[in-house]
Write a protein that holds these residues in place. Structure first.
Motif, PDB file in Angstrom:
ATOM      1  N   ASP A  20      29.943  52.193  37.640  1.00 56.78           N
ATOM      2  CA  ASP A  20      29.852  51.670  39.007  1.00 56.78           C
ATOM      3  C   ASP A  20      29.008  50.402  39.086  1.00 56.78           C
ATOM      4  O   ASP A  20      29.252  49.551  39.942  1.00 56.78           O
ATOM      5  CB  ASP A  20      29.261  52.740  39.939  1.00 56.78           C
ATOM      6  CG  ASP A  20      30.244  53.869  40.211  1.00 56.78           C
ATOM      7  OD1 ASP A  20      31.453  53.663  40.008  1.00 56.78           O
ATOM      8  OD2 ASP A  20      29.797  54.960  40.624  1.00 56.78           O
ATOM      9  N   ASP A  21      28.006  50.295  38.190  1.00 54.79           N
ATOM     10  CA  ASP A  21      27.142  49.118  38.282  1.00 54.79           C
ATOM     11  C   ASP A  21      27.885  47.838  37.917  1.00 54.79           C
ATOM     12  O   ASP A  21      27.590  46.761  38.449  1.00 54.79           O
ATOM     13  CB  ASP A  21      25.881  49.283  37.420  1.00 54.79           C
ATOM     14  CG  ASP A  21      26.195  49.486  35.941  1.00 54.79           C
ATOM     15  OD1 ASP A  21      27.351  49.826  35.618  1.00 54.79           O
ATOM     16  OD2 ASP A  21      25.284  49.301  35.117  1.00 54.79           O
ATOM     17  N   VAL A  68      31.167  47.289  38.551  1.00 57.83           N
ATOM     18  CA  VAL A  68      31.988  46.988  39.721  1.00 57.83           C
ATOM     19  C   VAL A  68      31.112  46.410  40.829  1.00 57.83           C
ATOM     20  O   VAL A  68      31.455  45.401  41.457  1.00 57.83           O
ATOM     21  CB  VAL A  68      32.721  48.250  40.211  1.00 57.83           C
ATOM     22  CG1 VAL A  68      33.467  47.966  41.511  1.00 57.83           C
ATOM     23  CG2 VAL A  68      33.689  48.752  39.146  1.00 57.83           C
ATOM     24  N   SER A  69      29.965  47.046  41.067  1.00 58.35           N
ATOM     25  CA  SER A  69      29.057  46.552  42.106  1.00 58.35           C
ATOM     26  C   SER A  69      28.533  45.167  41.768  1.00 58.35           C
ATOM     27  O   SER A  69      28.343  44.324  42.654  1.00 58.35           O
ATOM     28  CB  SER A  69      27.879  47.526  42.291  1.00 58.35           C
ATOM     29  OG  SER A  69      28.336  48.791  42.730  1.00 58.35           O
ATOM     30  N   SER A  70      28.312  44.902  40.482  1.00 61.54           N
ATOM     31  CA  SER A  70      27.786  43.613  40.054  1.00 61.54           C
ATOM     32  C   SER A  70      28.769  42.485  40.356  1.00 61.54           C
ATOM     33  O   SER A  70      28.387  41.453  40.927  1.00 61.54           O
ATOM     34  CB  SER A  70      27.472  43.633  38.557  1.00 61.54           C
ATOM     35  OG  SER A  70      27.064  42.356  38.100  1.00 61.54           O
ATOM     36  N   LEU A  96      31.181  42.466  42.506  1.00 63.16           N
ATOM     37  CA  LEU A  96      31.346  42.327  43.954  1.00 63.16           C
ATOM     38  C   LEU A  96      30.174  41.572  44.570  1.00 63.16           C
ATOM     39  O   LEU A  96      30.359  40.736  45.462  1.00 63.16           O
ATOM     40  CB  LEU A  96      31.493  43.706  44.605  1.00 63.16           C
ATOM     41  CG  LEU A  96      32.804  44.446  44.316  1.00 63.16           C
ATOM     42  CD1 LEU A  96      32.776  45.836  44.950  1.00 63.16           C
ATOM     43  CD2 LEU A  96      34.002  43.661  44.836  1.00 63.16           C
ATOM     44  N   SER A  97      28.968  41.859  44.081  1.00 62.52           N
ATOM     45  CA  SER A  97      27.787  41.178  44.630  1.00 62.52           C
ATOM     46  C   SER A  97      27.773  39.695  44.263  1.00 62.52           C
ATOM     47  O   SER A  97      27.316  38.859  45.045  1.00 62.52           O
ATOM     48  CB  SER A  97      26.509  41.853  44.120  1.00 62.52           C
ATOM     49  OG  SER A  97      26.343  41.681  42.717  1.00 62.52           O
ATOM     50  N   LYS A  98      28.306  39.355  43.088  1.00 59.63           N
ATOM     51  CA  LYS A  98      28.301  37.961  42.634  1.00 59.63           C
ATOM     52  C   LYS A  98      29.289  37.094  43.403  1.00 59.63           C
ATOM     53  O   LYS A  98      29.101  35.878  43.524  1.00 59.63           O
ATOM     54  CB  LYS A  98      28.592  37.892  41.131  1.00 59.63           C
ATOM     55  CG  LYS A  98      27.470  38.461  40.266  1.00 59.63           C
ATOM     56  CD  LYS A  98      27.793  38.343  38.792  1.00 59.63           C
ATOM     57  CE  LYS A  98      26.725  39.019  37.936  1.00 59.63           C
ATOM     58  NZ  LYS A  98      25.394  38.427  38.141  1.00 59.63           N
ATOM     59  N   LYS A 126      30.357  37.912  46.630  1.00 58.65           N
ATOM     60  CA  LYS A 126      30.179  38.090  48.070  1.00 58.65           C
ATOM     61  C   LYS A 126      29.556  36.838  48.693  1.00 58.65           C
ATOM     62  O   LYS A 126      28.619  36.257  48.162  1.00 58.65           O
ATOM     63  CB  LYS A 126      29.277  39.296  48.340  1.00 58.65           C
ATOM     64  CG  LYS A 126      29.083  39.602  49.819  1.00 58.65           C
ATOM     65  CD  LYS A 126      28.202  40.837  50.008  1.00 58.65           C
ATOM     66  CE  LYS A 126      28.007  41.139  51.491  1.00 58.65           C
ATOM     67  NZ  LYS A 126      27.149  42.335  51.692  1.00 58.65           N
ATOM     68  N   ARG A 176      38.853  50.698  43.808  1.00 62.76           N
ATOM     69  CA  ARG A 176      38.140  49.711  44.623  1.00 62.76           C
ATOM     70  C   ARG A 176      38.590  48.286  44.367  1.00 62.76           C
ATOM     71  O   ARG A 176      38.788  47.521  45.319  1.00 62.76           O
ATOM     72  CB  ARG A 176      36.626  49.800  44.367  1.00 62.76           C
ATOM     73  CG  ARG A 176      35.972  51.086  44.810  1.00 62.76           C
ATOM     74  CD  ARG A 176      34.502  51.084  44.445  1.00 62.76           C
ATOM     75  NE  ARG A 176      33.758  50.051  45.156  1.00 62.76           N
ATOM     76  CZ  ARG A 176      32.519  49.669  44.841  1.00 62.76           C
ATOM     77  NH1 ARG A 176      31.903  50.215  43.794  1.00 62.76           N
ATOM     78  NH2 ARG A 176      31.909  48.737  45.543  1.00 62.76           N
ATOM     79  N   LEU A 184      39.830  43.012  46.278  1.00 64.37           N
ATOM     80  CA  LEU A 184      39.125  44.175  46.809  1.00 64.37           C
ATOM     81  C   LEU A 184      40.080  44.946  47.709  1.00 64.37           C
ATOM     82  O   LEU A 184      40.670  44.376  48.628  1.00 64.37           O
ATOM     83  CB  LEU A 184      37.888  43.735  47.598  1.00 64.37           C
ATOM     84  CG  LEU A 184      37.082  44.845  48.291  1.00 64.37           C
ATOM     85  CD1 LEU A 184      36.449  45.788  47.259  1.00 64.37           C
ATOM     86  CD2 LEU A 184      36.005  44.237  49.186  1.00 64.37           C
TER      87      LEU A 184
END
Length: 230
Positions: free
Chosen positions: A57-58, A60-62, A64-66, A68, A212, A227
Motif C-alpha cells: 500500500d505504501d 500505491v500511496s507514494s 498518488l501523493s507525488k 496529487k 485503486r 485513479l
C-alpha cells in the motif's frame, strides 16, 4: 485547434503510421478481450491468495501523493517526474501476469498524471492552451469487451464549459499491450458540438493494475497514472 491525433489520453499517432518502437506481439493481434474475461471476484480472491502479485500500500500511496496537485504532471519538476517514474518501476514488479486479461482494467478512471503533460488533451494542455482552456477533469472509461471512451472537460476563460471526447475500440496485442483505434474527436462548447479530424490510434502497455490505480506506458515511453473513480 489541436489535430485529432493530439486529443487522446494516451500519446496517439495517426492510424496509417507504424510504431517501430513497439516490440513484436507474442500472440496474434486477433486475440479478443471477450475470450479472456474472468469474474472480478475471482481476481480479487487470487490477489488475496497471492500477496506477491499486489503492491504494498505504501507504494500505491507514494505515487498518488507525488502526482496529487500537479495538474496532471504540469507542475512537476524534472526531479519530481523522476521520482514518479522510480515508484512506477517498483510497482511494475507487482503487476499481475497477463494484465490485459484482468477485469480490473475495466471501469471509470481519472487520468491524474502523464510524464508528458501535454499528451492528455493535446493542444488544449499546451502552455498557450492552458491560458484559454482550464482542464476540469480528464476521464477514461474502459468497458468490456472492447470499448474505450476518453474525455477532457474544460472551461474557456473560466466561464464557458466545454469538452473533447473520443470513442474507440480496444484490441489486445499480447499479454501486456493493447491498441485502441479512435473515431474522429467530438468537440462541445456550450450548446454547440461537432466532429472534426480523422481517426487516430494508440498503443499502451499496462504495467500495473489493482482496485485503486492503473499504470500505463505509451509506445513512445510516456507514463500514465490512472485513479479509479468512486
Amino acid at each position: 485547434m489541436a489535430s485529432s491525433s493530439s486529443l487522446s489520453l494516451f500519446s496517439p499517432n495517426p492510424k496509417p503510421q507504424a510504431l517501430t518502437s513497439l516490440r513484436k506481439a507474442s500472440h496474434p493481434p486477433s486475440i479478443s478481450l471477450r475470450s479472456h474475461r474472468c469474474r472480478l471476484s475471482a481476481v480479487r480472491a487470487s490477489l488475496a491468495a497471492e500477496p506477491a502479485l499486489r503492491a504494498p500500500d505504501d507504494l500505491v500511496s507514494s505515487i498518488l501523493s507525488k502526482v496529487k496537485g500537479t495538474d496532471g504532471g504540469v507542475l512537476l519538476s524534472k526531479d519530481g517526474h523522476k521520482e514518479v517514474a522510480d515508484v512506477a518501476l517498483q510497482l511494475a514488479n507487482y503487476c499481475v501476469n497477463e494484465p490485459v486479461k484482468c477485469p480490473l482494467i475495466f471501469g471509470d478512471w481519472d487520468v491524474i498524471y502523464c510524464s508528458v503533460p501535454t499528451s492528455p488533451g493535446g493542444g488544449y494542455r499546451s502552455a498557450l492552451g492552458r491560458l484559454i482552456f482550464k482542464a476540469n477533469e480528464m476521464i477514461q472509461v474502459v468497458e468490456a469487451p472492447d470499448s474505450v471512451r476518453n474525455k477532457v472537460a474544460f472551461s474557456v476563460f473560466g466561464f464557458l464549459n466545454g469538452e473533447v471526447s473520443l470513442k474507440g475500440k480496444l484490441k489486445v496485442l499480447d499479454d501486456k499491450w493493447i491498441q485502441v483505434i479512435f473515431e474522429p474527436p467530438e468537440l462541445k462548447i456550450g450548446s454547440l458540438g461537432f466532429q472534426y479530424g480523422g481517426e487516430s490510434e494508440v498503443k499502451l502497455e499496462i504495467t500495473y493494475v489493482d482496485e485503486r490505480i492503473r499504470l500505463g506506458k505509451g509506445s513512445r515511453g510516456s507514463l500514465f497514472v490512472f485513479l479509479r473513480r468512486g
